[in-house]
Design a protein around this motif. Structure first.
Motif, PDB file in Angstrom:
ATOM      1  N   VAL A 186      55.043  15.497  -1.007  1.00  0.00           N
ATOM      2  CA  VAL A 186      54.805  16.456  -2.079  1.00  0.00           C
ATOM      3  C   VAL A 186      54.363  17.798  -1.504  1.00  0.00           C
ATOM      4  N   PRO A 187      55.010  18.896  -1.894  1.00  0.00           N
ATOM      5  CA  PRO A 187      54.571  20.219  -1.432  1.00  0.00           C
ATOM      6  C   PRO A 187      53.126  20.476  -1.830  1.00  0.00           C
ATOM      7  N   GLU A 188      52.388  21.211  -1.004  1.00  0.00           N
ATOM      8  CA  GLU A 188      50.960  21.359  -1.235  1.00  0.00           C
ATOM      9  C   GLU A 188      50.628  22.197  -2.468  1.00  0.00           C
ATOM     10  N   HIS A 189      51.616  22.928  -3.015  1.00  0.00           N
ATOM     11  CA  HIS A 189      51.346  23.707  -4.221  1.00  0.00           C
ATOM     12  C   HIS A 189      51.535  22.875  -5.505  1.00  0.00           C
ATOM     13  N   VAL A 190      51.935  21.609  -5.356  1.00  0.00           N
ATOM     14  CA  VAL A 190      52.089  20.720  -6.507  1.00  0.00           C
ATOM     15  C   VAL A 190      50.864  19.809  -6.586  1.00  0.00           C
ATOM     16  N   ILE A 191      50.166  19.851  -7.704  1.00  0.00           N
ATOM     17  CA  ILE A 191      48.970  19.040  -7.882  1.00  0.00           C
ATOM     18  C   ILE A 191      49.362  17.610  -8.240  1.00  0.00           C
ATOM     19  N   VAL A 192      48.802  16.645  -7.518  1.00  0.00           N
ATOM     20  CA  VAL A 192      49.049  15.227  -7.798  1.00  0.00           C
ATOM     21  C   VAL A 192      47.772  14.616  -8.358  1.00  0.00           C
ATOM     22  N   VAL A 193      47.855  14.109  -9.574  1.00  0.00           N
ATOM     23  CA  VAL A 193      46.713  13.471 -10.219  1.00  0.00           C
ATOM     24  C   VAL A 193      46.869  11.963 -10.104  1.00  0.00           C
ATOM     25  N   LEU A 194      45.974  11.337  -9.377  1.00  0.00           N
ATOM     26  CA  LEU A 194      45.959   9.890  -9.250  1.00  0.00           C
ATOM     27  C   LEU A 194      44.936   9.350 -10.247  1.00  0.00           C
ATOM     28  N   ASP A 195      45.441   8.840 -11.351  1.00  0.00           N
ATOM     29  CA  ASP A 195      44.619   8.368 -12.456  1.00  0.00           C
ATOM     30  C   ASP A 195      44.214   6.920 -12.184  1.00  0.00           C
ATOM     31  N   GLU A 196      42.948   6.727 -11.811  1.00  0.00           N
ATOM     32  CA  GLU A 196      42.457   5.406 -11.433  1.00  0.00           C
ATOM     33  C   GLU A 196      41.447   4.869 -12.460  1.00  0.00           C
ATOM     34  N   ALA A 197      41.831   4.911 -13.724  1.00  0.00           N
ATOM     35  CA  ALA A 197      40.936   4.456 -14.790  1.00  0.00           C
ATOM     36  C   ALA A 197      40.562   2.979 -14.640  1.00  0.00           C
ATOM     37  N   PHE A 217      44.914  15.767   1.924  1.00  0.00           N
ATOM     38  CA  PHE A 217      45.792  16.258   0.849  1.00  0.00           C
ATOM     39  C   PHE A 217      44.960  17.080  -0.142  1.00  0.00           C
ATOM     40  N   PRO A 218      44.785  18.365   0.111  1.00  0.00           N
ATOM     41  CA  PRO A 218      43.959  19.206  -0.768  1.00  0.00           C
ATOM     42  C   PRO A 218      44.524  19.369  -2.172  1.00  0.00           C
ATOM     43  N   ASN A 219      45.787  18.990  -2.377  1.00  0.00           N
ATOM     44  CA  ASN A 219      46.404  19.056  -3.713  1.00  0.00           C
ATOM     45  C   ASN A 219      46.188  17.774  -4.511  1.00  0.00           C
ATOM     46  N   LEU A 220      45.436  16.808  -3.971  1.00  0.00           N
ATOM     47  CA  LEU A 220      45.199  15.534  -4.642  1.00  0.00           C
ATOM     48  C   LEU A 220      43.978  15.617  -5.556  1.00  0.00           C
ATOM     49  N   VAL A 221      44.124  15.030  -6.740  1.00  0.00           N
ATOM     50  CA  VAL A 221      43.008  14.881  -7.678  1.00  0.00           C
ATOM     51  C   VAL A 221      42.889  13.394  -8.011  1.00  0.00           C
ATOM     52  N   VAL A 222      41.695  12.842  -7.869  1.00  0.00           N
ATOM     53  CA  VAL A 222      41.440  11.444  -8.219  1.00  0.00           C
ATOM     54  C   VAL A 222      40.584  11.430  -9.480  1.00  0.00           C
ATOM     55  N   SER A 223      41.087  10.810 -10.545  1.00  0.00           N
ATOM     56  CA  SER A 223      40.311  10.729 -11.789  1.00  0.00           C
ATOM     57  C   SER A 223      39.939   9.279 -12.074  1.00  0.00           C
ATOM     58  N   ARG A 224      38.711   9.086 -12.550  1.00  0.00           N
ATOM     59  CA  ARG A 224      38.213   7.750 -12.899  1.00  0.00           C
ATOM     60  C   ARG A 224      37.374   7.849 -14.172  1.00  0.00           C
ATOM     61  N   THR A 225      36.957   6.685 -14.678  1.00  0.00           N
ATOM     62  CA  THR A 225      36.252   6.673 -15.952  1.00  0.00           C
ATOM     63  C   THR A 225      35.144   5.628 -15.963  1.00  0.00           C
ATOM     64  N   PHE A 226      34.178   5.816 -16.852  1.00  0.00           N
ATOM     65  CA  PHE A 226      33.141   4.823 -17.107  1.00  0.00           C
ATOM     66  C   PHE A 226      33.472   3.988 -18.343  1.00  0.00           C
ATOM     67  N   SER A 227      34.649   4.187 -18.922  1.00  0.00           N
ATOM     68  CA  SER A 227      34.994   3.533 -20.186  1.00  0.00           C
ATOM     69  C   SER A 227      35.397   2.074 -20.039  1.00  0.00           C
ATOM     70  N   LYS A 228      35.859   1.683 -18.878  1.00  0.00           N
ATOM     71  CA  LYS A 228      36.445   0.351 -18.718  1.00  0.00           C
ATOM     72  C   LYS A 228      35.454  -0.623 -18.076  1.00  0.00           C
ATOM     73  N   ALA A 229      35.473  -0.734 -16.764  1.00  0.00           N
ATOM     74  CA  ALA A 229      34.636  -1.713 -16.087  1.00  0.00           C
ATOM     75  C   ALA A 229      33.145  -1.453 -16.293  1.00  0.00           C
ATOM     76  N   TYR A 230      32.766  -0.201 -16.541  1.00  0.00           N
ATOM     77  CA  TYR A 230      31.354   0.142 -16.721  1.00  0.00           C
ATOM     78  C   TYR A 230      30.912   0.070 -18.188  1.00  0.00           C
ATOM     79  N   GLY A 231      31.825  -0.188 -19.115  1.00  0.00           N
ATOM     80  CA  GLY A 231      31.460  -0.491 -20.480  1.00  0.00           C
ATOM     81  C   GLY A 231      30.893   0.649 -21.307  1.00  0.00           C
TER      82      GLY A 231
END
Length: 368
Positions: A186-197, A217-231
């Motif tokens: 992936v080119p570095e100007h394309v943002i990649v969102v890795l949704d790890e809910a 990979f400075p264009n990487l975004v990792v997203s997570r949530t407290f809605s699932k395993a953390y209740g």
């Protein structure tokens, strides 16, 4: 009324349909007068709220007349310590959905394309269309992401790529090797969102070291949530881990006080409750086994899942089976809108809740 307000709305919004959440138990009670309802529709944690969270929330009530800490200092510090990053790399959101929308609003306009997979989380096309960008839905491979095809779909107009791992609603999973190979293309100007809910439900030895990849990979975004395993689904709190530069840009459009005082305190408390997380993961493992063994016994195919849900092929119109299950006091999720008209997504519940669903499904499908 002489004014056509729909025509006044942004073009992308005009063609949108509202997000359809899982039916609340209170709504089914009103509609059918049914009590003792089992809800397995929204991938919620069946264990309820952590006892540590309950104690902390009781102490927060007297401060509700005050605004929360808009920066979420203590929670960001706790998350940063756990993940071994700087607090400046953490952005808090009103659920991880908030993070996904913030990223689109920060980086995408109507001249751009956004790539995601067929059968992936419906919020991806919603936020894309809402801002007038062009959605590029890449055909799925074995119900999940075809990373090679997604890499081939990148053009000079591509600005954002959404990848859910595990994927919702199919539960499919991408290996660390496959993800890293994709990121390298992936080119570095394309943002990649890795949704790890659903990250916490993945076996520890299979989890991608996604946060560690940020330095490569400075264009990487990792997203997570407290809605699932953390209740904490009812308190709506999630987060993203990014480079400091991307976090700074997201915070330019993030609403002030987007996370309330109760959600901040609760998330900090449950992050420290390892016993609760361990119990959540274990009950999910046991419940997944219970459901999949029942599907095997009924001769129903299902998609192997790494989340806290499983998607099953009911071999007929899924919406009709869903309606029939409602009559039995069981709420699941029809997913025809995801291109899976004969499937239902079933959240993992307590043993008794799972059995109630199994018995109801047998009755509806007229199986022995």
């Amino acid at each position: 009324m002489s004014c056509d307000y729909k025509a006044l709305a942004n073009k992308g919004v005009q063609g949108l349909h509202p997000y359809q959440a899982g039916k609340p138990t209170s709504e089914l009670e009103r509609e059918l007068g049914i009590t003792n309802i089992v809800k397995l529709a929204s991938n919620e944690n069946p264990l309820g709220v952590s006892t540590k969270v309950k104690k902390v929330l009781a102490g927060e009530l007297d401060e509700l007349s005050r605004y929360p800490d808009s920066n979420g200092y203590y929670l960001k510090s706790a998350l940063a310590e756990q993940m071994m990053v700087k607090p400046e790399q953490v952005t808090l959101g009103n659920g991880s959905n908030d993070i996904l929308e913030l990223l689109a609003r920060t980086f995408v306009n109507d001249s751009h394309e956004v790539i995601f997979s067929q059968h992936a989380f419906v919020v991806y096309p919603i936020v894309t269309q809402a801002i007038g960008a062009t959605p590029v839905a890449v055909s799925a491979k074995n119900w999940g992401h075809d990373l090679d095809a997604m890499a081939d779909a990148i053009t000079e107009r591509t600005k954002l790529i959404f990848i859910a791992n595990p994927n919702n609603p199919t539960g499919t999973f991408l290996t660390s090797k496959a993800l890293r190979h994709f990121l390298e293309q992936v080119p570095e100007h394309v943002i990649v969102v890795l949704d790890e809910a659903y990250y916490e439900y993945v076996a520890k030895d299979e989890r991608a070291p996604s946060v560690q990849w940020l330095s490569h990979f400075p264009n990487l975004v990792v997203s997570r949530t407290f809605s699932k395993a953390y209740g904490l689904a009812g308190l709506r709190i999630g987060y993203a881990v990014t480079s400091e530069e991307i976090a700074g840009l997201i915070n330019r459009v993030r609403q002030p006080f987007n996370c309330n005082s109760l959600s901040l305190a609760a998330a900090e408390a449950v992050l420290d409750d390892t016993d609760y997380l361990t119990a959540s993961i274990e009950i999910n493992r046991v419940g997944m086994k219970q459901l999949t063994e029942a599907f095997n016994a009924m001769g129903l195919e299902y998609i192997p899942s790494h989340g806290n849900f499983v998607t099953v092929d009911v071999q007929t119109n899924g919406a009709e089976v869903y309606d029939a299950l409602l009559q039995e006091g069981v709420i699941v999720r029809p997913i025809g809108g995801y291109g899976l008209p004969n499937h239902l997504r079933v959240s993992i519940g307590l043993e008794s809740e799972n059995q109630r669903f199994i018995d109801a499904l047998k009755k509806v499908l007229q199986l022995p």
